[in-house]
Design a protein around this motif. Structure first.
Motif, short mmCIF file in Angstrom:
data_model
loop_
_atom_site.label_atom_id
_atom_site.label_comp_id
_atom_site.label_asym_id
_atom_site.label_seq_id
_atom_site.Cartn_x
_atom_site.Cartn_y
_atom_site.Cartn_z
N ASP A 123 0.81 -1.23 0.14
CA ASP A 123 0.05 0.05 -0.11
C ASP A 123 0.87 1.30 -0.12
O ASP A 123 0.49 2.51 -0.04
CB ASP A 123 -0.90 0.11 1.24
N THR A 124 2.26 1.09 -0.04
CA THR A 124 3.11 2.45 -0.09
C THR A 124 4.02 2.21 -1.08
O THR A 124 4.80 0.65 -1.20
CB THR A 124 3.79 2.51 1.46
N ILE A 125 4.68 3.00 -1.83
CA ILE A 125 5.59 2.87 -2.86
C ILE A 125 6.86 3.85 -2.77
O ILE A 125 6.56 4.96 -1.78
CB ILE A 125 4.96 2.96 -4.35
N ILE A 126 7.88 3.65 -3.21
CA ILE A 126 9.00 4.31 -3.16
C ILE A 126 9.32 4.79 -4.65
O ILE A 126 9.33 4.04 -5.65
CB ILE A 126 10.25 3.80 -2.67
N ILE A 127 9.29 6.12 -4.95
CA ILE A 127 9.33 6.66 -6.45
C ILE A 127 10.65 7.25 -6.51
O ILE A 127 11.17 8.00 -5.83
CB ILE A 127 8.36 7.44 -6.61
N THR A 128 11.31 6.60 -7.63
CA THR A 128 12.61 7.28 -8.25
C THR A 128 12.35 7.44 -9.63
O THR A 128 11.60 6.91 -10.19
CB THR A 128 13.86 6.31 -8.10
N GLY A 129 13.51 8.19 -10.33
CA GLY A 129 13.39 8.07 -11.80
C GLY A 129 13.68 9.39 -12.42
O GLY A 129 14.09 10.29 -11.83
N ILE A 130 13.21 9.50 -13.71
CA ILE A 130 13.45 10.49 -14.67
C ILE A 130 11.87 10.65 -15.48
O ILE A 130 11.54 9.78 -15.74
CB ILE A 130 14.56 10.37 -15.72
N GLU A 131 11.53 12.01 -15.45
CA GLU A 131 11.85 13.21 -15.09
C GLU A 131 11.21 13.55 -13.96
O GLU A 131 9.82 13.30 -13.96
CB GLU A 131 11.50 14.13 -16.24
N THR A 132 11.76 14.04 -12.88
CA THR A 132 11.20 14.79 -11.69
C THR A 132 9.89 15.23 -11.88
O THR A 132 8.87 14.76 -11.14
CB THR A 132 12.04 15.54 -10.86
N ASN A 133 9.86 16.22 -12.61
CA ASN A 133 8.79 17.05 -12.74
C ASN A 133 7.59 16.78 -13.63
O ASN A 133 6.56 17.27 -13.94
CB ASN A 133 9.20 18.43 -13.07
N VAL A 134 7.84 15.56 -14.31
CA VAL A 134 6.74 15.00 -15.47
C VAL A 134 6.39 13.65 -15.04
O VAL A 134 5.40 13.54 -14.35
CB VAL A 134 7.48 15.26 -16.72
N CYS A 135 7.31 12.68 -15.25
CA CYS A 135 6.70 11.02 -15.07
C CYS A 135 6.66 10.73 -13.61
O CYS A 135 5.87 10.08 -12.95
CB CYS A 135 7.44 10.15 -15.95
N CYS A 136 7.67 11.24 -12.85
CA CYS A 136 7.83 10.86 -11.37
C CYS A 136 6.60 11.67 -10.76
O CYS A 136 6.09 10.98 -9.88
CB CYS A 136 9.41 11.58 -10.98
N GLU A 137 6.76 12.88 -10.79
CA GLU A 137 5.76 13.80 -10.21
C GLU A 137 4.24 13.18 -10.43
O GLU A 137 3.46 13.12 -9.68
CB GLU A 137 5.76 15.08 -10.47
N THR A 138 3.91 12.98 -11.67
CA THR A 138 2.68 12.53 -12.20
C THR A 138 2.65 11.24 -11.43
O THR A 138 1.19 11.02 -10.89
CB THR A 138 2.62 12.32 -13.70
N THR A 139 3.26 10.36 -11.28
CA THR A 139 3.07 9.01 -10.58
C THR A 139 2.79 9.13 -9.40
O THR A 139 1.97 8.55 -8.57
CB THR A 139 4.41 8.12 -10.71
N ALA A 140 3.43 10.26 -8.60
CA ALA A 140 3.01 10.45 -7.46
C ALA A 140 1.68 11.09 -7.20
O ALA A 140 0.91 10.57 -6.06
CB ALA A 140 4.11 11.50 -6.62
#
Length: 203
Positions: A123-140
């Protein structure tokens, strides 16, 4: 500031878009991938699932508005068999790791990520990756509206920036937005320390 419980048995690591085309355009990308690999190794040692997500389309697929706005996408930059869309060679992918293709910026929309997490009991994820402000932020953002808690790793995400702003300004603004509304922002070292402490406490 958000403060989520760290419980490794209910968590998964989501590495977003560590692909050739994005690694080549993002700032300090190889250093970031090194941190991602270190975090992934710690997660695997605790039995946590590691899921590598990439943005890719089948050959000839309708890329919709994304293809209209970005001709390189329409012309095959993210076609799943292309070299540009492939995972970067510096990313360590173990046999037990999962892979996931997404057709949009976020890792949840039009994918089975939520179902996978439910099957894993996460029920909890850790997000890393590229791009911070696009795909990573959208995933969050997508995780939050699905009631999935998220940790967002500030030094294991990076960006190529946007026109008119420095990379540092874009990274700082994205982390501030995510941390205020969508996820708990922390560093690679702190996340590993929390995971190891939580595991030791339940041993």
């Amino acid at each position: 500031m958000m403060q989520f419980e760290v419980a490794p048995h209910r968590m998964a690591l989501i590495n977003v878009d560590i692909q050739n085309v994005f690694v080549e355009m993002a700032a300090n990308s190889l250093e970031v991938v090194g941190r991602i690999n270190r975090l992934a190794a710690a997660c695997r040692s605790l039995g946590m699932p590691v899921i590598h997500v990439r943005h890719a389309h089948p050959a000839g697929a309708d890329t919709g508005l994304l293809g209209e706005l970005f001709p390189s996408v329409r012309d095959g930059m993210l076609e799943r068999t292309s070299q540009t869309a492939a995972f970067h060679e510096s990313l360590i992918i173990e046999r037990k790791d999962q892979r996931l293709e997404k057709p949009h910026f976020g890792a949840f929309h039009d994918t089975d990520l939520l179902e996978r997490l439910e099957q894993l009991g996460a029920d909890t994820i850790i997000i890393t990756g590229i791009e911070t402000n696009v795909c990573c932020e959208t995933t969050a953002r997508e995780a939050m509206v699905r009631d999935v808690r998220a940790f967002f790793i500030s030094d294991a995400t990076t960006t190529g920036g946007v026109p008119g702003l420095s990379v540092e300004a874009v990274q700082r603004a994205s982390l501030a937005t995510v941390g205020a509304l969508f996820a708990q922002v922390t560093t690679t070292d702190q996340m590993i320390e929390w995971l190891l402490e939580a595991n030791a406490a339940t041993a």
